[in-house]
Enzyme design. Structure first.
Site, mmCIF file in Angstrom:
data_model
loop_
_atom_site.group_PDB
_atom_site.id
_atom_site.type_symbol
_atom_site.label_atom_id
_atom_site.label_comp_id
_atom_site.label_asym_id
_atom_site.label_seq_id
_atom_site.Cartn_x
_atom_site.Cartn_y
_atom_site.Cartn_z
ATOM 1 N N ASN A 79 4.401 6.376 -13.750
ATOM 2 C CA ASN A 79 5.069 7.649 -14.021
ATOM 3 C C ASN A 79 6.492 7.386 -14.488
ATOM 4 O OD1 ASN A 79 2.876 9.252 -13.114
ATOM 5 N ND2 ASN A 79 3.482 8.892 -10.990
ATOM 6 N N HIS B 20 7.452 1.131 -10.919
ATOM 7 C CA HIS B 20 6.278 0.717 -10.149
ATOM 8 C C HIS B 20 5.016 1.165 -10.860
ATOM 9 C CE1 HIS B 20 7.604 4.663 -8.693
ATOM 10 N NE2 HIS B 20 6.326 4.954 -8.478
ATOM 11 N N ARG C 292 0.844 -1.206 0.000
ATOM 12 C CA ARG C 292 0.000 0.000 0.000
ATOM 13 C C ARG C 292 0.874 1.250 0.000
ATOM 14 N NH1 ARG C 292 -4.950 -2.083 0.369
ATOM 15 N NH2 ARG C 292 -5.147 -4.018 1.567
HETATM 16 P P1 DGP Z 1 5.856 8.052 -8.164
HETATM 17 O O1 DGP Z 1 5.544 9.515 -8.090
HETATM 18 O O2 DGP Z 1 5.147 7.369 -9.282
HETATM 19 O O3 DGP Z 1 7.360 7.765 -8.149
HETATM 20 O O4 DGP Z 1 5.226 7.426 -6.849
HETATM 21 C C1 DGP Z 1 5.974 7.082 -5.718
HETATM 22 C C2 DGP Z 1 4.989 6.651 -4.664
HETATM 23 O O5 DGP Z 1 5.699 5.940 -3.660
HETATM 24 C C3 DGP Z 1 4.276 7.801 -3.951
HETATM 25 O O6 DGP Z 1 2.870 7.723 -4.232
HETATM 26 C C4 DGP Z 1 4.548 7.591 -2.477
HETATM 27 C C5 DGP Z 1 5.100 6.179 -2.423
HETATM 28 N N1 DGP Z 1 6.127 5.972 -1.432
HETATM 29 C C6 DGP Z 1 7.287 6.655 -1.315
HETATM 30 N N2 DGP Z 1 8.016 6.197 -0.289
HETATM 31 C C7 DGP Z 1 7.294 5.174 0.257
HETATM 32 C C8 DGP Z 1 7.529 4.297 1.344
HETATM 33 O O7 DGP Z 1 8.546 4.335 2.033
HETATM 34 N N3 DGP Z 1 6.551 3.380 1.603
HETATM 35 C C9 DGP Z 1 5.420 3.290 0.866
HETATM 36 N N4 DGP Z 1 4.545 2.357 1.197
HETATM 37 N N5 DGP Z 1 5.171 4.102 -0.185
HETATM 38 C C10 DGP Z 1 6.101 5.038 -0.474
#
Ligand code: DGP
Length: 115
Positions: free
Chosen positions: A86, A99, A28
């Site tokens: 993205n 991702h 999540r």
């Molecule tokens: P993007 O902008 O597509 O690179 O999305 C990165 C996403 O990753 C953003 O929606 C927040 C999520 N994210 C960043 N750091 C962490 C983390 O440490 N844990 C989790 N669960 N999500 C994270």
């Protein structure tokens, strides 16, 4: 180049992992943008879509198969969901480990490109 997602995949830092197999991990999002917001990540470190090789085609397919399974287990397959990737600065990529976002749980509306 390892990012925080590699640490999550290796369970070196906590995350709400909802799916994992030999190829793909899903957890999540820490900052959910919808009632269901899951990140589907290849266990292999691929920084961006630009770095996907022909040899990765099967792995990329497994990301979609995982998305389909997660949509079903989250109970959103029937109502629907959005998958989003993205790439780089203009795409808004923040974590440079490939991702796929899965958003669901409410009507997501039209795709909006914010200025
Ligand atoms: P993007 O902008 O597509 O690179 O999305 C990165 C996403 O990753 C953003 O929606 C927040 C999520 N994210 C960043 N750091 C962490 C983390 O440490 N844990 C989790 N669960 N999500 C994270």
């Amino acid at each position: 180049m390892a990012t925080i997602f590699t640490k999550i995949i290796r369970k070196e830092i906590p995350a709400d992992i909802i799916y994992q197999d030999d190829h793909v991990t899903a957890f999540r999002d820490i900052n959910p943008q919808a009632p269901v917001h899951v990140l589907i990540v290849p266990n292999k470190e691929i920084p961006t879509v630009n770095d996907i090789d022909v040899q990765d085609e099967e792995l990329v397919g497994k990301m979609f198969t995982a998305a389909k399974k997660i949509a079903a287990t989250e109970g959103v397959a029937e109502n629907g969901y959005r998958l989003l990737i993205n790439c780089n600065r203009d795409g808004g990529q923040e974590v440079f480990h490939l991702h796929m976002h899965l958003f669901a749980g409410r009507p997501l509306g039209p795709m909006i490109l914010r200025r």
